[in-house]
Design a protein around this motif. Structure first.
Motif, PDB file in Angstrom:
ATOM      1  N   ILE A 199       0.803  -1.222   0.000  1.00 23.32           N
ATOM      2  CA  ILE A 199       0.000   0.000   0.000  1.00 23.32           C
ATOM      3  C   ILE A 199       0.837   1.273   0.000  1.00 23.32           C
ATOM      4  O   ILE A 199       0.317   2.345  -0.334  1.00 23.32           O
ATOM      5  N   ALA A 200       2.112   1.179   0.317  1.00 18.20           N
ATOM      6  CA  ALA A 200       2.954   2.376   0.243  1.00 18.20           C
ATOM      7  C   ALA A 200       3.066   2.896  -1.182  1.00 18.20           C
ATOM      8  O   ALA A 200       3.433   4.054  -1.392  1.00 18.20           O
ATOM      9  N   GLY A 201       2.723   2.049  -2.151  1.00 19.32           N
ATOM     10  CA  GLY A 201       2.757   2.480  -3.546  1.00 19.32           C
ATOM     11  C   GLY A 201       1.532   3.263  -3.977  1.00 19.32           C
ATOM     12  O   GLY A 201       1.489   3.776  -5.105  1.00 19.32           O
ATOM     13  N   ILE A 202       0.527   3.373  -3.118  1.00 23.49           N
ATOM     14  CA  ILE A 202      -0.686   4.114  -3.480  1.00 23.49           C
ATOM     15  C   ILE A 202      -0.400   5.609  -3.427  1.00 23.49           C
ATOM     16  O   ILE A 202       0.019   6.153  -2.401  1.00 23.49           O
ATOM     17  N   LYS A 203      -0.637   6.288  -4.535  1.00 20.75           N
ATOM     18  CA  LYS A 203      -0.377   7.726  -4.632  1.00 20.75           C
ATOM     19  C   LYS A 203      -1.651   8.527  -4.874  1.00 20.75           C
ATOM     20  O   LYS A 203      -1.597   9.737  -5.095  1.00 20.75           O
ATOM     21  N   LEU A 204      -2.789   7.883  -4.824  1.00 20.79           N
ATOM     22  CA  LEU A 204      -4.070   8.548  -5.027  1.00 20.79           C
ATOM     23  C   LEU A 204      -4.453   9.381  -3.808  1.00 20.79           C
ATOM     24  O   LEU A 204      -4.035   9.074  -2.686  1.00 20.79           O
ATOM     25  N   THR A 206      -6.351   9.838  -0.758  1.00 18.59           N
ATOM     26  CA  THR A 206      -6.918   8.734   0.011  1.00 18.59           C
ATOM     27  C   THR A 206      -7.475   9.229   1.338  1.00 18.59           C
ATOM     28  O   THR A 206      -6.840  10.001   2.044  1.00 18.59           O
ATOM     29  N   LEU A 207      -8.676   8.760   1.631  1.00 15.72           N
ATOM     30  CA  LEU A 207      -9.320   9.001   2.919  1.00 15.72           C
ATOM     31  C   LEU A 207      -9.455   7.668   3.643  1.00 15.72           C
ATOM     32  O   LEU A 207      -9.938   6.687   3.066  1.00 15.72           O
ATOM     33  N   VAL A 208      -9.039   7.634   4.887  1.00 18.82           N
ATOM     34  CA  VAL A 208      -9.200   6.447   5.733  1.00 18.82           C
ATOM     35  C   VAL A 208     -10.163   6.802   6.864  1.00 18.82           C
ATOM     36  O   VAL A 208      -9.918   7.742   7.623  1.00 18.82           O
ATOM     37  N   ILE A 209     -11.273   6.054   6.940  1.00 20.90           N
ATOM     38  CA  ILE A 209     -12.273   6.274   7.979  1.00 20.90           C
ATOM     39  C   ILE A 209     -12.223   5.098   8.953  1.00 20.90           C
ATOM     40  O   ILE A 209     -12.278   3.934   8.542  1.00 20.90           O
ATOM     41  N   ALA A 210     -12.141   5.404  10.228  1.00 24.87           N
ATOM     42  CA  ALA A 210     -12.116   4.373  11.267  1.00 24.87           C
ATOM     43  C   ALA A 210     -13.296   4.552  12.204  1.00 24.87           C
ATOM     44  O   ALA A 210     -13.755   5.670  12.447  1.00 24.87           O
ATOM     45  N   GLY A 211     -13.785   3.430  12.725  1.00 23.54           N
ATOM     46  CA  GLY A 211     -14.788   3.474  13.778  1.00 23.54           C
ATOM     47  C   GLY A 211     -14.081   3.437  15.122  1.00 23.54           C
ATOM     48  O   GLY A 211     -13.287   2.536  15.385  1.00 23.54           O
ATOM     49  N   ARG A 212     -14.383   4.393  15.966  1.00 23.78           N
ATOM     50  CA  ARG A 212     -13.701   4.502  17.257  1.00 23.78           C
ATOM     51  C   ARG A 212     -13.819   3.217  18.083  1.00 23.78           C
ATOM     52  O   ARG A 212     -12.891   2.844  18.804  1.00 23.78           O
ATOM     53  N   ILE A 229       0.397   5.214   3.374  1.00 25.85           N
ATOM     54  CA  ILE A 229      -0.149   5.822   2.163  1.00 25.85           C
ATOM     55  C   ILE A 229       0.131   7.312   2.217  1.00 25.85           C
ATOM     56  O   ILE A 229      -0.326   8.017   3.125  1.00 25.85           O
ATOM     57  N   ASP A 230       0.868   7.805   1.268  1.00 27.45           N
ATOM     58  CA  ASP A 230       1.335   9.184   1.256  1.00 27.45           C
ATOM     59  C   ASP A 230       0.173  10.164   1.334  1.00 27.45           C
ATOM     60  O   ASP A 230      -0.746  10.132   0.509  1.00 27.45           O
ATOM     61  N   ALA A 231       0.197  11.029   2.338  1.00 32.04           N
ATOM     62  CA  ALA A 231      -0.764  12.124   2.511  1.00 32.04           C
ATOM     63  C   ALA A 231      -2.195  11.644   2.709  1.00 32.04           C
ATOM     64  O   ALA A 231      -3.142  12.390   2.444  1.00 32.04           O
ATOM     65  N   ALA A 232      -2.370  10.428   3.191  1.00 33.50           N
ATOM     66  CA  ALA A 232      -3.724   9.950   3.460  1.00 33.50           C
ATOM     67  C   ALA A 232      -4.364  10.790   4.567  1.00 33.50           C
ATOM     68  O   ALA A 232      -3.720  11.165   5.537  1.00 33.50           O
ATOM     69  N   ARG A 233      -5.650  11.061   4.401  1.00 33.81           N
ATOM     70  CA  ARG A 233      -6.418  11.800   5.389  1.00 33.81           C
ATOM     71  C   ARG A 233      -7.113  10.804   6.323  1.00 33.81           C
ATOM     72  O   ARG A 233      -7.665   9.803   5.869  1.00 33.81           O
ATOM     73  N   TYR A 234      -7.120  11.099   7.620  1.00 30.93           N
ATOM     74  CA  TYR A 234      -7.708  10.195   8.614  1.00 30.93           C
ATOM     75  C   TYR A 234      -8.909  10.847   9.283  1.00 30.93           C
ATOM     76  O   TYR A 234      -8.838  12.007   9.712  1.00 30.93           O
TER      77      TYR A 234
END
Length: 260
Positions: A199-204, A206-212, A229-234
């Motif tokens: 997944i380190a190769g993903i350059k799109l 990206t938003l990562v959503i987690a359930g607390r 993942i480069d610059a992924a938003r959490y």
């Protein structure tokens, strides 16, 4: 518009012609109906494409052998095939749990087909092979009823189950009557799915959503993806595993804000 593809994928496509397409991919043991809240909220601005993952909903496969095993690659290529059949060159993709790791596969192996990637309540490696293979064998031998009875504890917090019994019961009833062989074949896909080194190769974008409160794919799983993942938003929402259902406003706002 509703149709069944030659590849046996069932889908719905809603929203303005010419609008950017958003693909929504369901979790294990559910169907495209799990996205109803998001589809209603987003289809005025986006062309929303929902589909039943193979072996689920109306994408069941007649005569599927009890020991059949899908692969993560097949789940990813189903999305590409669906987009090809609808002449969609590129789309935003949002998947939850099994749908999320399907999205990771697309981000690694077919990034040219995606405009962005949202991965919700998922992980680059979900669980372990022994547990998935054991679950697959159990549902083939015993059916889906026992599994469905325990689903609320995996999917939702106790508070949500108490507040929304009708919705929870409807979802567990759907699981109880779903295809055991299709479910098992997807369990076996998850047993062999491991993208932690890729997944380190993903350059799109990206938003990562987690359930607390998610005990299945944890906050730590989400943070692992964000670190690689480069610059992924959490974004973390107050929910368990099916966060788009338990926290629909927070989930939809996070997704809409990201897509905008």
């Amino acid at each position: 518009m509703t149709a069944a593809l030659p590849s046996r994928l069932h889908y719905t496509l809603e929203g303005p012609a010419g609008a950017p397409v958003l693909v929504l991919s369901n979790s294990l043991g559910t169907s495209l109906s799990m996205w109803q809240g998001q589809a209603e909220a987003l289809r005025t601005q986006w062309r929303v494409l929902r589909y039943d993952t193979r072996g689920h909903g109306r994408s069941t496969i007649a005569g599927l052998a009890a020991d059949a095993a899908f692969t993560l690659e097949q789940l990813g290529r189903d999305v590409i095939g669906l987009m090809d059949s609808l002449e969609i060159e590129r789309a935003h993709f949002c998947g939850i749990s099994m749908g999320g790791i399907t999205g990771l596969w697309l981000g690694v192996h077919a990034p040219e087909r995606l405009l962005s990637l949202t991965v919700a309540n998922s992980a680059a490696r979900i669980g372990n092979a022994d547990a998935w293979n054991t679950r697959a064998q159990q549902v083939v031998e015993k059916g889906m009823t026992e599994l469905a009875a325990g689903a609320p504890g995996r999917w939702f917090t106790n508070g949500f189950t108490a507040r929304s019994p009708a919705l929870v019961n409807a979802m567990t009833d759907e699981l109880a009557t779903s295809s055991a062989t299709g479910y098992a074949a997807c369990c076996r896909a998850l047993a062999s799915a491991d993208l932690r080194d890729e997944i380190a190769g993903i350059k799109l974008p990206t938003l990562v959503i987690a359930g607390r409160d998610d005990p299945v794919t944890t906050v730590a799983d989400a943070q692992f993806m964000c670190e690689r993942i480069d610059a992924a938003r959490y974004v973390e929402v107050p929910a368990s595993h099916l966060s788009n259902i338990e926290a629909p406003s927070e989930f939809t706002h996070a997704l809409s804000d990201f897509l905008d």
